[in-house]
Design an enzyme around this catalytic site. Sequence first.
Site, short mmCIF file in Angstrom:
data_model
loop_
_atom_site.label_atom_id
_atom_site.label_comp_id
_atom_site.label_asym_id
_atom_site.label_seq_id
_atom_site.Cartn_x
_atom_site.Cartn_y
_atom_site.Cartn_z
CD GLU A 144 -70.50 36.11 -58.69
OE1 GLU A 144 -69.57 36.89 -58.96
OE2 GLU A 144 -70.40 34.89 -58.81
CG ASN A 198 -68.80 32.67 -61.43
OD1 ASN A 198 -68.10 33.68 -61.36
ND2 ASN A 198 -70.12 32.72 -61.34
CG ASP A 243 -68.77 31.71 -57.37
OD1 ASP A 243 -68.45 32.36 -56.37
OD2 ASP A 243 -68.73 32.16 -58.52
#
Lengths: 622, 191, 331
Positions: free
Chosen positions: A221, A305, A347
């Site tokens: 992230e 991801n 994601d």
Amino acid sequence: MPTDSAPTAHAGTADAWRPAKRGVRRCMRLRGAAFALAVTGTCAAAPIASIPPAASAKDDGSWTLAARDYASTRYSPLAEITAANVGTLHVESTFSLGSLRGEEAAPLVANGTMYVVTPFPNIVYALDLTRPGTPLKWKYEPKPDASAQGVACCDTVNRGGSLANGRLYFNTLDGDTIALDAEDGHEIWRTHLGDIRKGESLTMAPLAVNDKVLVGNSGGEFGVRGWLVALDAGDGHIVWKAFHTGPDADVLIGADFKPFYAFDRGKDLGVSSWPPDAWKIGGGSAWGWISFDPGSNLVYYGTSNPSPWNAEVRAGDNKWTAGLFARDADTGAARWFYQFSPHDLYDYDAVNESILLDLPVGGATRKVLVRAERNGYFYVIDRASGEVLSADAYGSVNSSQGVDLSTGRLRYAADKKPATGRIVREICPASPGGKDWNPSAFSPRTGLVYVPHLNLCMDWQTVPANYIAGTPYGGAIARMYAGPGGKRGELLAWDPVARKPVWKIEEDLPIWSAALATGGDLVFYGTMDGWFKAVDAHTGEVRWQFPTGSGIVGQPVSYRGPDGRQYVAVLSGVGGWAGAIVVGHLDARDTSAANGMVGATTDLPTKTEAGGMLYVFALPCT
Amino acid sequence: MCSHCRARDARRACVAAFCATIALAACQREQRDLDPHVEPLAGQATPLSGLNPGEDRPAPIRSSNGAGFEKNAYAISEGQRLFAWFNCSGCHGNGGGGIGPALMDDVWRYGGSIEQIHASIAQGRPNGMPTFRDKIPDAEIWQLAAYVRALSGNVPKAAAPSRGETISVTPPLTRVPEQPPKPADSVSPER
Amino acid sequence: MRPAPWIAVVALPLAGCAGVQSALDPAGDEAATIGDIWHLMLGVCGFMFALTMLFLAWAIVRGRRAREADAEARHEPALSLALHGWIALVVAGLAVLAIASFLVDRRLLAPATDVLRVRVTGMQWWWRVEYPSDDPGRTLVTANELHLPVDRTSEIELRTEDVIHSLWIPNLAGKLDLVPGRVNTLRVTPRRIGGFRGQCAEFCGLDHAWMALDVRVESADAFEAWRQRHLAPAKPPLSAGEREGAQLFVQKPCVMCHAIRGSDAAASTGPDLTHFASRATLGAGARPLTREALAMWLADPNRIKPGVHMPAVPMTAAERDRLVDYLMSLE
């Protein structure tokens, strides 16, 4: 009649236990069938899957890896606790962990000692199982950098350690891997691997394999560059490091690399399937589970991801993110790779557990691995070649329309494709997927995989993403909520041979705990409002449940104590991504908080509060 | 003069007076400072503790003209833009929190006055808030702090940004109830 | 009377006939088509205008003559003929214009083969220009400068992330709005090599008037060479001044908004600066790019372009010099 003699070793068990002290009240030990080893052949007439012998663990009653064995079955052959007597299971001891964040770890047990790693600040407790009340034997405080809490996307969790060679290996949030002497807790080596200023952290349970310790970073992230490192178990130096984006040399892709599908083949795909330089901040971290097949000496693990969530700024398939690597354990050389979600849009990390099984398929036994994947499909993959044998939806899926088995590509649904400025509604599954990190268990007695998973959907709007090192690299506003039916969690018993569900238990709240399968034909799991449950492995009937003090998001384990009895231990303490609203005291009026999770958990603060407690259960002495 | 002429003149006078009143009301317009220069905070850093030895009140917060930004609609809307640009929303959501604490309630770990918020952004905080002192010019930090105040309803309703262009995940900022920081002159308990 | 002012009065309207931002000097197919219909409309409407003025003059002149009672009766058939003729003329004129307009629209929207895909994103108040490619490793991102190959149709995808803008390159193609949440496509087929000026044509905020797009039409070879140069990462800093400037770039707020490929800066809320020094202007056409202009800009962008989102970054004069050294080295 209690006796204070030393325990006799049972045939087939290891003799690693210390004798019990005199005066300790002993329970009468049950003999015979109750200590049955893992056996195949149950009432089922059809052939069922089995654990590859090379990847299974010694049946000495210990639990030295988070998944107990290299096949990642989370199956304990101990059968003292059965569906018939589990109703009497009671708390033998508790231990407060001094922590109020998500307790995602698996307690490890060996040599009469239990080892628990807490979330930040990653304190390690060694508890003495030979004395009543599991008192503290030693405690180790690594004192990680408090700023690391600012780069942990999904609560400051830690998924535990690995025990091997008389050492405990574990990670700290601020990027260190540490080896402690299992006996007295002194630090043997400490290697710094992750840079929090780039958004890297460590949350995964490292895996001790051969003479190495495998560690993967977190930070998908934050626009990190994902990697998996093998440290020398002896002194902690880096033996090999494989990146998950960039040129083939960095990814340790060489002549041995033979992906099964054409779309995973090509030179330097880790560069050419990205816009220029986007791979340097492309994600693909390895924060999840690693399985190992000693038979082929291959490790299997998945990558996260791609960064950022906004897919429009990273045209291309984004290799080698959201996929599964098979690598040689000693050199790290990649053998094959399969990308579950090319150019991932939602994601859908691919870091979930791979359970290694020998599966009867069409009359023959194939060496496979099975995975309940984030994108909503239960995959059966040939672990030698990477061929996908089947991919069946195990929950509500509308973000894709199946996997094309001839090309291997996921077929994305055109009407659910995000675009900047567009709000796409009712995407199922939501970002945490059909199932997030919390691992399944397999029972060789029933042949079923027990999948603790989610039923969440989301609305999603892509917005501009801006990369600033050390800050989140996102570019999407998401809001999650319960999926079809309104129940946010489900424990599913899946038959990997017949490729369909057998039974399921629906839960109001999402399930974020792991599953445990035992030889007594029980499956243990925990709910986010604190209930620890034992269900019949054949039918799914709840046989026992206990209300612990806080939601359960950890990994239950079962072991044989020094007194010969079977114990079940679990950490209670809500948190993780699903529990963020409680541990972070987030505001339920913002349904996009915690990357959209708050929208699906607005009622959680009314059902549980933060906590941090170890619970150890056993049958009462009779 | 004829009677209807008198009535007509009276009507015209009323209309003229009415128009003049309306026109004068438009004189007070918000000044939009496109290139704000903020006086640096004089002397020591903004206090965060409620304890002030020797006195029976907390140490006073010294302010600068940046504090006026929380009444200025342009400054707050610039803060809204910067909040997304600089990834504040990546940790704080749209006010509800995530990796970082919620900003739309009345609980403030490090103080909820605009000066204390400005200090938190500029200095960073030990449990994960980065230091933005060198990375965001001071006037823009004040604009961000003003927007953060707007998230908890602590700005005049006329100054709060109204509807946005993104998916509606929070109540509009003009409808968020005013939640003054608790306690008023110090920081909230550690949670 | 002095001739000079009269010359100006006559010449001024003619100034729009040529130049780098003139719709009356088409340099591309689309602008030529629009130019054609513009001239047609000028002709038809001019003719109608002239006729109308003629009749008006005739009516004024004739109106002074006697108004005999039978004059109406004598002129009735002529009047009726004139009326019908006039209606027919108007209908014919409108029909011609309608058909011409329809044909022009079709021509402008006709699909083309072998198009070059470009993506222009309108931001407040600059243009992000991208050249997507089937090979993602060859996608190019730059700002405020649009290069197009001559004699080849380019399809420009128009997007925006904030408010409505409109792209108008008068010499090449007509106005088309950039609308949030929507993708519009503008086709441009340049036929003349040279430089042209595009402009935002939909009010988009304080600096709407300062949002120019520098359009360069080049031969196919020159275009490919430009693209290759721009795909390469930024030149590494060589001199001590440039190296210091590169360090300052990531230590100061610059790194929060700008990207320079090849360095650690990868932000995208501001223009990409990887090949900044190769551009002709600064601030989307606010100033020609020179060291002095850049130094003024860094000192306080608001003095040059009031309301611009880039703030005045606090720095010493020496730091500013180093940054200028570094930025001017990014060819």
